[in-house]
Design a protein around this motif. Structure first.
Motif, PDB file in Angstrom:
ATOM      1  N   ILE A  92       0.886  -1.159   0.000  1.00 42.57           N
ATOM      2  CA  ILE A  92       0.000   0.000   0.000  1.00 42.57           C
ATOM      3  C   ILE A  92       0.927   1.212   0.000  1.00 42.57           C
ATOM      4  N   CYS A  93       0.728   2.133  -0.911  1.00 43.17           N
ATOM      5  CA  CYS A  93       1.586   3.314  -0.979  1.00 43.17           C
ATOM      6  C   CYS A  93       0.792   4.534  -0.516  1.00 43.17           C
ATOM      7  N   LEU A  94       1.346   5.236   0.476  1.00 48.55           N
ATOM      8  CA  LEU A  94       0.724   6.443   1.004  1.00 48.55           C
ATOM      9  C   LEU A  94       1.608   7.641   0.679  1.00 48.55           C
ATOM     10  N   THR A  95       1.024   8.681   0.105  1.00 43.09           N
ATOM     11  CA  THR A  95       1.749   9.914  -0.169  1.00 43.09           C
ATOM     12  C   THR A  95       1.973  10.640   1.151  1.00 43.09           C
ATOM     13  N   VAL A  96       3.201  11.080   1.386  1.00 37.39           N
ATOM     14  CA  VAL A  96       3.541  11.779   2.635  1.00 37.39           C
ATOM     15  C   VAL A  96       4.358  13.025   2.322  1.00 37.39           C
ATOM     16  N   THR A  97       4.438  13.916   3.289  1.00 33.47           N
ATOM     17  CA  THR A  97       5.280  15.098   3.115  1.00 33.47           C
ATOM     18  C   THR A  97       6.711  14.822   3.543  1.00 33.47           C
ATOM     19  N   PHE A 103       7.873   7.179   8.562  1.00 37.55           N
ATOM     20  CA  PHE A 103       8.514   5.935   8.975  1.00 37.55           C
ATOM     21  C   PHE A 103       8.550   5.851  10.503  1.00 37.55           C
ATOM     22  N   GLU A 104       9.015   6.915  11.152  1.00 35.56           N
ATOM     23  CA  GLU A 104       9.107   6.940  12.614  1.00 35.56           C
ATOM     24  C   GLU A 104       7.725   6.877  13.264  1.00 35.56           C
ATOM     25  N   GLN A 105       6.749   7.570  12.684  1.00 34.24           N
ATOM     26  CA  GLN A 105       5.379   7.557  13.209  1.00 34.24           C
ATOM     27  C   GLN A 105       4.817   6.142  13.151  1.00 34.24           C
ATOM     28  N   ALA A 106       5.056   5.448  12.041  1.00 35.16           N
ATOM     29  CA  ALA A 106       4.559   4.078  11.897  1.00 35.16           C
ATOM     30  C   ALA A 106       5.235   3.142  12.892  1.00 35.16           C
ATOM     31  N   LEU A 107       6.547   3.305  13.084  1.00 34.00           N
ATOM     32  CA  LEU A 107       7.255   2.466  14.058  1.00 34.00           C
ATOM     33  C   LEU A 107       6.703   2.690  15.461  1.00 34.00           C
ATOM     34  N   VAL A 129      12.707   9.727  -6.523  1.00 31.25           N
ATOM     35  CA  VAL A 129      11.694   9.602  -5.480  1.00 31.25           C
ATOM     36  C   VAL A 129      12.397   9.382  -4.146  1.00 31.25           C
ATOM     37  N   ARG A 130      11.710   9.747  -3.097  1.00 36.15           N
ATOM     38  CA  ARG A 130      12.204   9.539  -1.723  1.00 36.15           C
ATOM     39  C   ARG A 130      11.115   8.786  -0.989  1.00 36.15           C
ATOM     40  N   ASN A 131      11.475   7.623  -0.424  1.00 30.88           N
ATOM     41  CA  ASN A 131      10.462   6.800   0.218  1.00 30.88           C
ATOM     42  C   ASN A 131      11.052   5.969   1.350  1.00 30.88           C
ATOM     43  N   SER A 132      10.154   5.342   2.121  1.00 29.67           N
ATOM     44  CA  SER A 132      10.517   4.379   3.156  1.00 29.67           C
ATOM     45  C   SER A 132       9.397   3.342   3.194  1.00 29.67           C
ATOM     46  N   LEU A 133       9.700   2.172   3.777  1.00 27.19           N
ATOM     47  CA  LEU A 133       8.706   1.097   3.844  1.00 27.19           C
ATOM     48  C   LEU A 133       8.720   0.441   5.216  1.00 27.19           C
ATOM     49  N   VAL A 134       7.520   0.036   5.664  1.00 25.89           N
ATOM     50  CA  VAL A 134       7.364  -0.692   6.925  1.00 25.89           C
ATOM     51  C   VAL A 134       6.431  -1.879   6.705  1.00 25.89           C
ATOM     52  N   SER A 136       3.220  -3.351   8.525  1.00 29.90           N
ATOM     53  CA  SER A 136       2.260  -2.972   9.550  1.00 29.90           C
ATOM     54  C   SER A 136       2.170  -4.091  10.584  1.00 29.90           C
ATOM     55  N   PRO A 137       1.582  -3.828  11.756  1.00 28.31           N
ATOM     56  CA  PRO A 137       1.403  -4.907  12.723  1.00 28.31           C
ATOM     57  C   PRO A 137       0.546  -6.053  12.163  1.00 28.31           C
ATOM     58  N   ASN A 138      -0.243  -5.763  11.136  1.00 24.38           N
ATOM     59  CA  ASN A 138      -1.093  -6.768  10.495  1.00 24.38           C
ATOM     60  C   ASN A 138      -0.347  -7.548   9.414  1.00 24.38           C
ATOM     61  N   GLY A 139       0.819  -7.045   8.973  1.00 24.54           N
ATOM     62  CA  GLY A 139       1.640  -7.756   8.009  1.00 24.54           C
ATOM     63  C   GLY A 139       1.743  -7.144   6.633  1.00 24.54           C
ATOM     64  N   GLU A 140       0.862  -6.201   6.260  1.00 22.22           N
ATOM     65  CA  GLU A 140       0.975  -5.623   4.928  1.00 22.22           C
ATOM     66  C   GLU A 140       2.154  -4.663   4.855  1.00 22.22           C
ATOM     67  N   VAL A 141       2.728  -4.546   3.666  1.00 23.10           N
ATOM     68  CA  VAL A 141       3.833  -3.620   3.438  1.00 23.10           C
ATOM     69  C   VAL A 141       3.238  -2.261   3.091  1.00 23.10           C
ATOM     70  N   ILE A 142       3.733  -1.227   3.759  1.00 22.21           N
ATOM     71  CA  ILE A 142       3.261   0.133   3.506  1.00 22.21           C
ATOM     72  C   ILE A 142       4.452   0.967   3.054  1.00 22.21           C
ATOM     73  N   GLU A 143       4.310   1.589   1.889  1.00 18.10           N
ATOM     74  CA  GLU A 143       5.331   2.501   1.372  1.00 18.10           C
ATOM     75  C   GLU A 143       4.900   3.928   1.678  1.00 18.10           C
ATOM     76  N   PHE A 144       5.823   4.725   2.188  1.00 21.91           N
ATOM     77  CA  PHE A 144       5.601   6.150   2.410  1.00 21.91           C
ATOM     78  C   PHE A 144       6.383   6.888   1.326  1.00 21.91           C
ATOM     79  N   LEU A 145       5.683   7.493   0.390  1.00 25.16           N
ATOM     80  CA  LEU A 145       6.288   8.138  -0.770  1.00 25.16           C
ATOM     81  C   LEU A 145       6.084   9.639  -0.680  1.00 25.16           C
ATOM     82  N   GLU A 146       7.202  10.373  -0.663  1.00 21.83           N
ATOM     83  CA  GLU A 146       7.074  11.829  -0.715  1.00 21.83           C
ATOM     84  C   GLU A 146       6.537  12.191  -2.094  1.00 21.83           C
ATOM     85  N   ARG A 147       5.837  13.271  -2.165  1.00 20.09           N
ATOM     86  CA  ARG A 147       5.213  13.669  -3.435  1.00 20.09           C
ATOM     87  C   ARG A 147       6.162  13.496  -4.585  1.00 20.09           C
TER      88      ARG A 147
END
Length: 151
Positions: A92-97, A103-107, A129-134, A136-147
């Motif tokens: 799941i990719c979420l656009t972030v600032t 990344f830290e908020q998700a951790l 692009v600038r991004n990070s991935l975690v 989730s506690p449920n197991g899905e991969v979440i990408e945080f992608l800056e605009r």
């Protein structure tokens, strides 16, 4: 493809996930800024709990289903203490600032690190692009992608 067919699809509405622990998964996404816009159950599908979570920008949703729901899905259900099995949904990719901050908020909300913030060049046309991935506690991969300016 005809022009009428091109206009049929308006955009991406939601990504649906099965929550192994519904309350924990709901809490994780609300701690990332999602809000519950609707909740329901469908006994005919053995669905006791479902929720549509609106993204902070209001343009997209994550739909949560409880672990026992009998709904169409990729692959097979995850069994207790089993390694996760890859299906067609990669992340799941979420656009972030700020990819670092997301990344830290998700951790802090219980995610497990996957890939710390990095910068990648996509192709040879200078698209960075600038991004990070975690995970989730449920197991899905979440990408945080800056605009990123995909055009």
């Amino acid at each position: 493809m005809t022009s009428a067919a091109k206009n049929t699809i308006i955009g991406l509405h939601h990504i649906a996930i099965r929550a192994i622990d519904f309350e924990n998964t709901l809490s994780f996404y609300t701690s990332l800024g999602f809000t519950t816009s609707h909740s329901w159950s469908l006994p005919e599908f053995n669905l006791k709990r479902a929720a549509m979570l609106r993204s902070p920008d209001g343009h997209g949703f994550i739909e949560l289903y409880d672990a026992n729901a009998d709904i169409p899905a990729q692959g097979r259900k995850h069994t207790e203490n089993e390694e996760f099995v890859q299906t067609a949904l990669l992340h799941i990719c979420l656009t972030v600032t700020d990819a670092d901050q997301a990344f830290e908020q998700a951790l802090a909300a219980g995610a497990i690190p996957c890939l710390a913030t990095m910068e990648l060049q996509l192709g040879t046309d200078g698209m960075w692009v600038r991004n990070s991935l975690v995970y989730s506690p449920n197991g899905e991969v979440i990408e945080f992608l800056e605009r990123a300016d995909f055009h």
